[in-house]
Motif scaffolding. Structure first.
Motif, PDB file in Angstrom:
ATOM      1  N   PRO A  39       0.958  11.294  -2.218  1.00  0.00           N
ATOM      2  CA  PRO A  39      -0.322  10.685  -1.839  1.00  0.00           C
ATOM      3  C   PRO A  39      -1.400  11.728  -1.519  1.00  0.00           C
ATOM      4  O   PRO A  39      -2.549  11.593  -1.924  1.00  0.00           O
ATOM      5  CB  PRO A  39       0.049   9.848  -0.609  1.00  0.00           C
ATOM      6  CG  PRO A  39       1.480   9.533  -0.797  1.00  0.00           C
ATOM      7  CD  PRO A  39       2.069  10.760  -1.415  1.00  0.00           C
ATOM      8  N   ASP A  88       1.052   4.191  -2.993  1.00  0.00           N
ATOM      9  CA  ASP A  88       0.897   5.622  -2.749  1.00  0.00           C
ATOM     10  C   ASP A  88       2.059   6.429  -3.316  1.00  0.00           C
ATOM     11  O   ASP A  88       1.884   7.580  -3.717  1.00  0.00           O
ATOM     12  CB  ASP A  88       0.785   5.887  -1.245  1.00  0.00           C
ATOM     13  CG  ASP A  88      -0.606   5.608  -0.703  1.00  0.00           C
ATOM     14  OD1 ASP A  88      -1.547   5.521  -1.522  1.00  0.00           O
ATOM     15  OD2 ASP A  88      -0.748   5.467   0.519  1.00  0.00           O
ATOM     16  N   SER A 134       0.828  -1.201   0.000  1.00  0.00           N
ATOM     17  CA  SER A 134       0.000   0.000   0.000  1.00  0.00           C
ATOM     18  C   SER A 134       0.865   1.255   0.000  1.00  0.00           C
ATOM     19  O   SER A 134       0.575   2.232  -0.703  1.00  0.00           O
ATOM     20  CB  SER A 134      -0.923  -0.010   1.218  1.00  0.00           C
ATOM     21  OG  SER A 134      -1.709   1.161   1.250  1.00  0.00           O
ATOM     22  N   ASP A 135       1.946   1.227   0.776  1.00  0.00           N
ATOM     23  CA  ASP A 135       2.873   2.369   0.803  1.00  0.00           C
ATOM     24  C   ASP A 135       3.479   2.608  -0.572  1.00  0.00           C
ATOM     25  O   ASP A 135       3.602   3.757  -1.023  1.00  0.00           O
ATOM     26  CB  ASP A 135       3.990   2.114   1.823  1.00  0.00           C
ATOM     27  CG  ASP A 135       3.501   2.219   3.257  1.00  0.00           C
ATOM     28  OD1 ASP A 135       2.424   2.804   3.481  1.00  0.00           O
ATOM     29  OD2 ASP A 135       4.201   1.702   4.151  1.00  0.00           O
ATOM     30  N   ARG A 171      -2.629  13.360  -4.676  1.00  0.00           N
ATOM     31  CA  ARG A 171      -3.476  12.480  -5.457  1.00  0.00           C
ATOM     32  C   ARG A 171      -4.889  12.443  -4.869  1.00  0.00           C
ATOM     33  O   ARG A 171      -5.876  12.462  -5.601  1.00  0.00           O
ATOM     34  CB  ARG A 171      -2.872  11.069  -5.499  1.00  0.00           C
ATOM     35  CG  ARG A 171      -3.697  10.108  -6.353  1.00  0.00           C
ATOM     36  CD  ARG A 171      -3.144   8.689  -6.330  1.00  0.00           C
ATOM     37  NE  ARG A 171      -1.858   8.626  -6.973  1.00  0.00           N
ATOM     38  CZ  ARG A 171      -0.793   8.047  -6.426  1.00  0.00           C
ATOM     39  NH1 ARG A 171      -0.863   7.509  -5.227  1.00  0.00           N
ATOM     40  NH2 ARG A 171       0.359   8.012  -7.057  1.00  0.00           N
ATOM     41  N   LYS A 172      -4.961  12.384  -3.539  1.00  0.00           N
ATOM     42  CA  LYS A 172      -6.269  12.349  -2.895  1.00  0.00           C
ATOM     43  C   LYS A 172      -7.050  13.642  -3.192  1.00  0.00           C
ATOM     44  O   LYS A 172      -8.243  13.619  -3.436  1.00  0.00           O
ATOM     45  CB  LYS A 172      -6.110  12.145  -1.394  1.00  0.00           C
ATOM     46  CG  LYS A 172      -5.625  10.749  -1.012  1.00  0.00           C
ATOM     47  CD  LYS A 172      -5.361  10.648   0.470  1.00  0.00           C
ATOM     48  CE  LYS A 172      -4.812   9.263   0.836  1.00  0.00           C
ATOM     49  NZ  LYS A 172      -4.471   9.160   2.276  1.00  0.00           N
ATOM     50  N   ASN A 218       0.670   3.926  -9.613  1.00  0.00           N
ATOM     51  CA  ASN A 218      -0.163   3.293  -8.589  1.00  0.00           C
ATOM     52  C   ASN A 218      -0.211   1.771  -8.683  1.00  0.00           C
ATOM     53  O   ASN A 218      -1.241   1.140  -8.428  1.00  0.00           O
ATOM     54  CB  ASN A 218      -1.595   3.853  -8.654  1.00  0.00           C
ATOM     55  CG  ASN A 218      -2.364   3.632  -7.357  1.00  0.00           C
ATOM     56  OD1 ASN A 218      -1.789   3.689  -6.276  1.00  0.00           O
ATOM     57  ND2 ASN A 218      -3.654   3.382  -7.477  1.00  0.00           N
TER      58      ASN A 218
END
Length: 263
Positions: free
Chosen positions: A255, A208, A204-205, A258-259, A213
């Motif tokens: 990250p 991000d 997951s890291d 991107r969010k 991705n």
């Protein structure tokens, strides 16, 4: 074993029994090469050779690339069977993931012995064979860890950084005899080894931190190695190509950005 004499090109891939090395070997097979797979893992090498089941085009050689005598013996087997070498991919590698203070000198030497000494020894041994037929191409499989520091990679990252500079030295010294030398620095790749050591949280890291991705595939690394060994890259030498989904280019804060962009 006697092989049919052929003028088709020959590619040697170290660490070729599995993962990225095997994918590279399969790329060469699919593009008209005869292929030599060198590996220290005899059981896996035998299984891979049996699965490929192509004795006319595939030669499997048990070899510890950090051992000069074994490398020289491998050269003799390759030239005896196929008579030439046109491409060499120095892919064999090992890793120890420990903090600096917990990494023993034996572990340090083991990693550098395979990752750095192996590429030095194999290039030194196979380059004269390439020269006899007018040159060729060498690709050293480095790592994004050789371009940017990361935790628990003091031996691995240092070996790959040194391999990147070795690539440039080799390119400068071998160019005049028609041998091109380049390096690939893969980011995280979906191999069996990665699946064993990368937990869900670690994956997951990475997702991000990587602009695309995702992890790369062994086939994606193989296609770049094939390109660098092909005539399409005939004026490319001394270069390091990060095949990493943008990992090396990304800075801090990605990250969060991107969010926000997805909101």
């Amino acid at each position: 074993m006697t092989f049919i004499n052929s003028s088709s090109p020959v590619a040697v891939v170290t660490g070729g029994a599995r993962g990225i090395g095997l994918a590279i070997g399969q790329w060469f097979l699919a593009h008209g090469h005869r292929v030599v797979l060198l590996d220290i893992d005899g059981d896996t090498l035998s299984k891979t050779n049996a699965t490929l089941n192509d004795p006319e085009h595939v030669l499997a050689v048990l070899c510890d690339v950090s051992n000069p005598q074994q490398v020289q013996a491998a050269v003799q087997k390759v030239t005896g069977a196929f008579g030439r070498v046109d491409a060499l991919v120095n892919n064999a590698g090992v890793a120890v993931f420990k903090p600096i203070a917990e990494t023993s000198f034996e572990e340090w030497r083991h990693v550098l012995g395979t990752n750095l000494d192996g590429a030095f020894l194999c290039t030194q041994a196979f380059a004269p064979v390439m020269r006899k037929t007018g040159g060729g191409s060498i690709v050293n499989i480095a790592s994004i860890s050789g371009l940017r520091a990361s935790t628990l990679r003091v031996a691995y990252g240092t070996s790959k950084a040194a391999l990147i500079h070795l690539t440039k030295q080799q390119a400068v010294e071998l160019g005049h005899v028609g041998i091109r030398v380049n390096a690939i620095a893969p980011g995280p790749v979906d191999t069996e080894m990665a699946k064993l050591v990368h937990s869900v949280a670690i994956r997951s890291d990475y997702y991000d931190a990587i602009p695309l991705n995702r992890y790369g595939t062994t086939e994606e690394i193989a296609s770049v190695a094939g390109f660098l060994c092909s005539s399409a890259a005939s004026f490319v030498t001394g270069q390091v190509l990060a095949v990493d989904g943008g990992f090396d280019a990304a800075g801090v804060g990605l990250p969060t950005l991107r969010k926000r962009d997805a909101a």
